[in-house]
Design a protein around this motif. Structure first.
Motif, PDB file in Angstrom:
ATOM      1  N   GLU A  38      -2.566   2.340   9.265  1.00 33.61           N
ATOM      2  CA  GLU A  38      -1.622   2.183  10.377  1.00 33.61           C
ATOM      3  C   GLU A  38      -1.895   3.206  11.485  1.00 33.61           C
ATOM      4  O   GLU A  38      -1.029   4.030  11.810  1.00 33.61           O
ATOM      5  CB  GLU A  38      -0.187   2.303   9.866  1.00 33.61           C
TER       6      GLU A  38
ATOM      7  N   ASN B  24       6.491  -3.953   3.439  1.00 33.55           N
ATOM      8  CA  ASN B  24       6.632  -2.571   2.972  1.00 33.55           C
ATOM      9  C   ASN B  24       6.594  -2.523   1.454  1.00 33.55           C
ATOM     10  O   ASN B  24       7.206  -3.351   0.783  1.00 33.55           O
ATOM     11  CB  ASN B  24       7.981  -1.976   3.427  1.00 33.55           C
TER      12      ASN B  24
ATOM     13  N   PHE C 178       3.614   4.342 -11.389  1.00 37.27           N
ATOM     14  CA  PHE C 178       4.250   5.640 -11.193  1.00 37.27           C
ATOM     15  C   PHE C 178       5.531   5.625 -12.007  1.00 37.27           C
ATOM     16  O   PHE C 178       6.417   4.814 -11.741  1.00 37.27           O
ATOM     17  CB  PHE C 178       4.598   5.865  -9.722  1.00 37.27           C
TER      18      PHE C 178
ATOM     19  N   HIS D 267       0.744  -3.476  10.369  1.00 38.04           N
ATOM     20  CA  HIS D 267       1.858  -4.429  10.347  1.00 38.04           C
ATOM     21  C   HIS D 267       1.858  -5.263  11.621  1.00 38.04           C
ATOM     22  O   HIS D 267       2.699  -6.151  11.776  1.00 38.04           O
ATOM     23  CB  HIS D 267       3.197  -3.677  10.288  1.00 38.04           C
TER      24      HIS D 267
ATOM     25  N   ALA E 268       4.168  -3.177  -0.528  1.00 37.94           N
ATOM     26  CA  ALA E 268       3.316  -4.184  -1.189  1.00 37.94           C
ATOM     27  C   ALA E 268       2.143  -3.557  -1.928  1.00 37.94           C
ATOM     28  O   ALA E 268       1.614  -4.129  -2.884  1.00 37.94           O
ATOM     29  CB  ALA E 268       2.792  -5.182  -0.156  1.00 37.94           C
ATOM     30  N   GLY E 269       1.707  -2.379  -1.451  1.00 31.45           N
ATOM     31  CA  GLY E 269       0.562  -1.717  -2.072  1.00 31.45           C
ATOM     32  C   GLY E 269      -0.629  -1.572  -1.134  1.00 31.45           C
ATOM     33  O   GLY E 269      -1.733  -1.252  -1.576  1.00 31.45           O
TER      34      GLY E 269
ATOM     35  N   SER F 278      -1.343   0.687   1.388  1.00 35.03           N
ATOM     36  CA  SER F 278      -1.911   2.044   1.519  1.00 35.03           C
ATOM     37  C   SER F 278      -2.610   2.456   0.238  1.00 35.03           C
ATOM     38  O   SER F 278      -3.671   3.089   0.280  1.00 35.03           O
ATOM     39  CB  SER F 278      -0.819   3.066   1.831  1.00 35.03           C
ATOM     40  N   LEU F 279      -2.017   2.105  -0.889  1.00 32.60           N
ATOM     41  CA  LEU F 279      -2.649   2.479  -2.163  1.00 32.60           C
ATOM     42  C   LEU F 279      -3.961   1.723  -2.354  1.00 32.60           C
ATOM     43  O   LEU F 279      -4.936   2.300  -2.845  1.00 32.60           O
ATOM     44  CB  LEU F 279      -1.693   2.217  -3.332  1.00 32.60           C
TER      45      LEU F 279
ATOM     46  N   LYS G 198       7.585   2.473 -12.231  1.00 33.36           N
ATOM     47  CA  LYS G 198       7.195   1.433 -11.276  1.00 33.36           C
ATOM     48  C   LYS G 198       5.714   1.056 -11.424  1.00 33.36           C
ATOM     49  O   LYS G 198       4.839   1.901 -11.276  1.00 33.36           O
ATOM     50  CB  LYS G 198       7.447   1.909  -9.848  1.00 33.36           C
TER      51      LYS G 198
END
Ligand SMILES: Nc1ncnc2c1ncn2[C@@H]1O[C@H](COP(=O)(O)OP(=O)(O)OP(=O)(O)O)[C@@H](O)[C@H]1O
Length: 254
Positions: free
Chosen positions: A173, A57, A32, A205, A59-60, A62-63, A35
């Motif tokens: 989550e 948090n 992105f 998590h 780390a990737g 969800s992607l 990044k």
């Protein structure tokens, strides 16, 4: 608690998940602006049970879940379901951390999902009643969905996802802001869905949650898979210092 045969009739995938495994991400790059999230990221999920994706948090996680589900397109590389690069989105279902429900009643939300899933009008009321019983939401049938408690909304999202009898269920989550009782109800449903043959991939998590429901854990750190282990082994004896630090609750900035 419903009976086992009712569970199977309600929750078993319309088509078995076997042909969709392994779920694979191959040579994925994704950035992105400035990044870079993934640079040659690889992941293969062949376990038929519940896979938990864990990691700090950003780390990737969800992607990675969205890439597996075909909801995000990588800059390069590709996702596979079994040996096919065609992802059958109608056999996937996703539940997000924050419930997104229609401005309708509980009944209205589920009937809409059942219609979209292709059930004809005569079948919908029966399946609606079964799903409501499964999620213990019978008494809230006529309540506006958006007025439900967080736990009830999340249960409704899960029932809605199950309306199509998916082969693979992706959960991002799903219990992040829920109390232990609401979490227990969702986890019970997830276990039962998995026992009926649905492949489940859940980002969490919560180490307790991983211990309670997951067969294996994939640990992602800074856009890389550092571990993929059976859950007890990961929780007791992870092999990387990053996973050790994460499990010990240390901040992982680099
Ligand atoms: N649409 C976007 N635009 C820009 N950056 C994004 C976008 N989506 C994700 N990112 C960035 O990609 C990285 C990975 O995001 P991702 O949501 O996968 O993290 P995560 O591991 O699920 O984190 P968390 O535990 O905080 O939810 C983060 O640094 C995030 O800021």
């Amino acid at each position: 608690m419903l009976k086992v045969n009712t569970d199977i009739r309600l929750l078993a995938p319309a088509v078995t998940s076997a042909d969709l495994l392994p779920l694979t991400l191959r040579n994925i790059s994704l950035r992105f602006r400035t990044k870079t999230v993934f640079d040659d990221f690889n992941l293969s999920l062949d376990n038929t049970g519940i896979t938990a994706i864990m990691g700090p948090n950003g780390a990737g996680k969800s992607l990675a879940l969205r890439l597996l589900a075909g909801l995000v397109k990588p800059d390069s590389g590709f996702a596979l379901a079994g040996s096919s690069r065609y992802l059958p989105r109608n056999r996937f279902a996703m539940v997000f951390q924050r419930p997104v429900l229609l401005r309708r009643t509980v009944e209205g939300n589920l009937l809409h999902a059942l219609k979209v899933a292709g059930l004809d009008a005569t079948e919908r009321p029966i399946r609606l009643a079964e799903l409501l019983a499964l999620g213990q939401l019978q008494n809230l049938l006529k309540s506006p969905a958006r007025r439900l408690s967080g736990g009830e909304q999340q249960r409704l999202c899960l029932l809605r996802a199950l309306a199509s009898r998916p082969s693979v269920l992706f959960l991002d989550e799903p219990t992040a802001s829920l109390d232990p009782q609401a979490t227990a109800l969702i986890e019970d449903l997830i276990r039962r869905v998995s026992a009926c043959g649905v492949k489940v991939v859940v980002v969490t998590h919560d180490q307790g949650q991983a211990a309670r429901i997951a067969d294996e854990v994939v640990f992602i750190h800074q856009g890389r898979v550092l571990e993929k282990l059976p859950t007890p082994e990961f929780l007791k004896n992870p092999s990387t210092p990053q996973a050790n630090a994460y499990l010990a609750g240390e901040l992982l900035i680099h």
